[in-house]
Design a protein around this motif. Structure first.
Motif, short mmCIF file in Angstrom:
data_model
loop_
_atom_site.label_atom_id
_atom_site.label_comp_id
_atom_site.label_asym_id
_atom_site.label_seq_id
_atom_site.Cartn_x
_atom_site.Cartn_y
_atom_site.Cartn_z
N CYS A 299 -4.74 -8.33 -6.38
CA CYS A 299 -3.54 -7.52 -6.60
C CYS A 299 -2.31 -8.33 -6.97
CB CYS A 299 -3.24 -6.69 -5.35
SG CYS A 299 -4.53 -5.50 -4.93
N VAL A 305 3.03 -8.18 -7.29
CA VAL A 305 1.98 -7.16 -7.28
C VAL A 305 1.77 -6.63 -8.69
CG1 VAL A 305 1.29 -4.92 -6.40
CG2 VAL A 305 2.48 -6.52 -4.90
N THR A 310 -3.79 -3.14 -8.79
CA THR A 310 -3.75 -2.60 -7.43
C THR A 310 -4.18 -1.13 -7.42
OG1 THR A 310 -1.91 -4.11 -6.99
CG2 THR A 310 -2.35 -2.41 -5.36
N LEU A 341 -3.76 -3.10 2.23
CA LEU A 341 -3.53 -2.74 0.82
C LEU A 341 -2.27 -1.90 0.67
CD1 LEU A 341 -4.58 -2.66 -2.12
CD2 LEU A 341 -5.83 -0.59 -1.50
#
Length: 621
Positions: A299, A305, A310, A341
């Motif tokens: 990710c 990110v 993701t 997550l």
């Protein structure tokens, strides 16, 4: 061991080998097809020898003239499984390259060899075994701690990618083999770690397999998780600590080499600190930390990110969560992969909450799934430090509004009574609200106290608590006691009269066992558990602790404060009628039993999973 099939290799050897093997496959179609392939083969310079002598060219010439004996020997040589069991990984680079080329040529010409070749490669994803025998007895059977193990794994992954170039359907054939080859969960930590690590590497260059690979890994993690309860792990750690403490104090009297001992402890310290005493927990911890590291690597790109990657990973994991985690009762640690997550970006946490909310309110879902969704919502809202207050309020509004609508539909019905079988999802939602309120009440009331109280009063806890469905009777006592104390302090709702009435109605159950009759009372009829109770796995908790809201134990002064209601001047002018004259005069709050307040006034996290059936003395009438 049989002699190697290929002795030397020259430029263009791969093409020649492919032509040779394809010629073998075409032999059944007749001499006419062979002549076309023959010219290509004869014009290529390399010469290949076979195990029984001669060259492939000579064998084909003999076959053309009708001498088929050597040709049959050549076919049997290619079918020989020993070819695929050659110790090729720890050989020279020349031999390794030769073997890799051979695998590519073999599967391209004869796809019947695809499965055996893939199975052979997958078998090298774990450390080899070193077996020492004396006669027919295995004296030693241990893992080979080869320094070349990482390089061997790299070569195996190269082999898979080479085969995939020749046979594009390789991933489709590979996945059943990976499932079959997965080591038994009781195998050593090193074996499981190596295999899972290699599976995760495969998911990078075979992205079509990622969902199935993650599902396979999480399924195995669940098997470990349900065999290592949080209580068992904590007991093992506590026992080991006491044992080590006693040993150290005794040995210290006779330890003359203090400097040497200190130096040894310093070197071995970090590894020992990270190691779990419970053997199943040790395996689970290693594999969980491996999965969490993989998620971060997927990710994050250049420290940020990547939304697209993701999202793809979230879709895979939420499907796995629905299939494996949500129906599993009282798993302790595996579900933290979703917790981790969701911490990457608020949008994923909100998507997870919305997903659980849809599960909870959908009447077409089984009641057990709806109740589990409620457990996850409450635990996630309470424990996720990365969820802002505005999101907590939005979720509380949704839950409480749904509870009031549920009560509207039940008030005039024939099922308006306390029954877990009939109203399980309702009670689960109530407990999610109570649990979230207990953890978040300080934030909800921080800043402007009057505005915070006005918001909490708008939730109308009184109607929920006083309803005929009686949620205080079903929810966990630890949660109920905290909720009652806090709401009493801020004069939101008075719960203790209902708690006492419920306590008088709890009839003990006599159960006969081998040890005699025992009197028990069910304190957890909802069979509730909090999925995100503290992680006790030492390696994995390093990922979780920075984003985790721990429970702050209250001091004695704070406990006394909660036993006293707030002054009326702080509360809104329009005080509810039921609050007048209901405050106990002795400044002590009545718990489930007389003088039981302090005993039950502990962290809700202590009520985990399905508590044992406990007997509580009924209070006097």
């Amino acid at each position: 061991m049989a002699a190697p099939l290929l002795h030397t290799r020259l430029p263009g050897d791969a093409a020649a080998s492919a032509s040779a093997v394809k010629t073998l496959g075409a032999s059944r179609t007749g001499i006419s097809n062979m002549r076309a392939l023959e010219n290509d083969f004869f014009n290529s310079p390399p010469r290949k020898t076979v195990r029984f002598g001669g060259t492939v060219t000579e064998v084909l010439l003999k076959y053309k003239k009708g001498e088929t004996n050597d040709f049959e020997l050549l076919k049997n040589q290619l079918l020989d499984p020993d070819i695929k069991r050659l110790p090729w990984l720890n050989r020279s680079q020349t031999v390794v390259e030769e073997y890799l080329a051979f695998l590519g040529n073999l599967v391209s010409a004869q796809t019947v060899f695809l499965r055996p070749c893939l199975s052979m490669i997958a078998s090298h994803f774990v450390p080899p075994r070193v077996i020492i025998k004396e006669g027919d007895v295995d004296v030693s059977d241990s893992e080979d701690e080869d320094d070349n193990l990482p390089a061997n794994f790299d070569t195996c992954h190269r082999a898979l990618q080479i085969i995939a170039r020749y046979v594009p359907s390789t991933p489709w054939f590979l996945m059943p083999i990976l499932v079959e080859k997965f080591p038994f969960v009781r195998k050593s930590e090193r074996t499981l770690e190596c295999y899972v690590h290699n599976l995760l590497r495969i998911s990078v260059y075979f992205p079509t397999l990622r969902h199935e690979i993650l599902e396979l890994i999480i399924e195995k993690l669940l098997k470990l998780d349900v065999n290592a309860s949080r209580q068992d792990i904590e007991d093992a750690e506590e026992t080991a600590t006491q044992t080590c403490g006693g040993t150290d104090s005794t040995e210290g009297l006779f330890n003359m080499d203090e400097d040497e001992e200190t130096e040894h402890d310093t070197k071995a310290g970090p590894a020992r600190l990270d190691q779990m005493v419970h053997p199943v927990a040790e395996r689970l911890d290693i594999l969980m930390s491996l999965v969490l590291s993989y998620m971060k690597d997927v990710c994050y790109v250049d420290g940020k990110v990547d939304n697209s990657k993701t999202k793809d990973l979230y879709r895979d994991l939420i499907n796995i969560f629905d299939k494996l985690l949500l129906p599993t009762h009282a798993s302790c640690h595996v579900q933290f992969f979703m917790f981790y997550l969701c911490s990457f970006k608020l949008g994923f946490a909100e998507a997870f909450l919305e997903h659980l909310w849809k599960k909870l309110q959908d009447p077409s879902n089984p009641a057990i799934i709806r109740q589990a969704a409620g457990n996850y919502i409450g635990s996630f809202l309470a424990r996720a430090k990365f969820i802002p207050l505005i999101t907590v309020k939005s979720c509380l509004d949704l839950l409480v509004n749904w509870l009031h609508i549920y009560l509207n539909n039940q008030d005039s019905g024939t099922k308006a009574f306390c029954d877990v079988a009939l109203h399980g999802p309702f009670y689960s939602a109530c407990q999610a609200v109570f649990y979230t309120f207990v953890f978040r009440h300080k934030q909800l009331l921080s800043g402007n106290l009057k505005e915070g109280l006005r918001y909490l009063q708008s939730l109308n806890f009184e109607r929920i608590v006083m309803s005929q469905l009686n949620p205080l009777k079903v929810c966990l006592p630890s949660v109920v006691n905290f909720f009652a104390a806090i709401t009493n302090k801020y004069q939101l709702v008075f719960c203790y009269t209902i708690i006492e009435r419920n306590n008088r109605q709890m009839l003990p159950v006599i159960r006969s066992t081998a040890g005699g009759d025992s009197v028990q009372t069910c304190t957890n009829p909802l069979d509730t558990f909090f999925p995100f109770d503290p992680c006790v796995l030492k390696r994995s908790k390093k990922f979780i602790d920075p984003i985790y809201q721990i429970w702050e134990d209250m001091s004695a002064e704070e406990l006394q404060e909660f036993k006293k209601p707030m002054k009326k001047e702080i509360v809104e002018d329009e005080d509810d009628d039921f609050l007048k004259g209901e405050v106990p005069q002795n400044d002590t709050v009545i718990g489930i039993t007389p003088s039981s307040f302090d005993a039950h006034f502990r962290s809700p996290s202590s009520s985990v999973g399905s508590p044992p059936m406990l007997y509580m003395q009924p209070s006097p009438l």
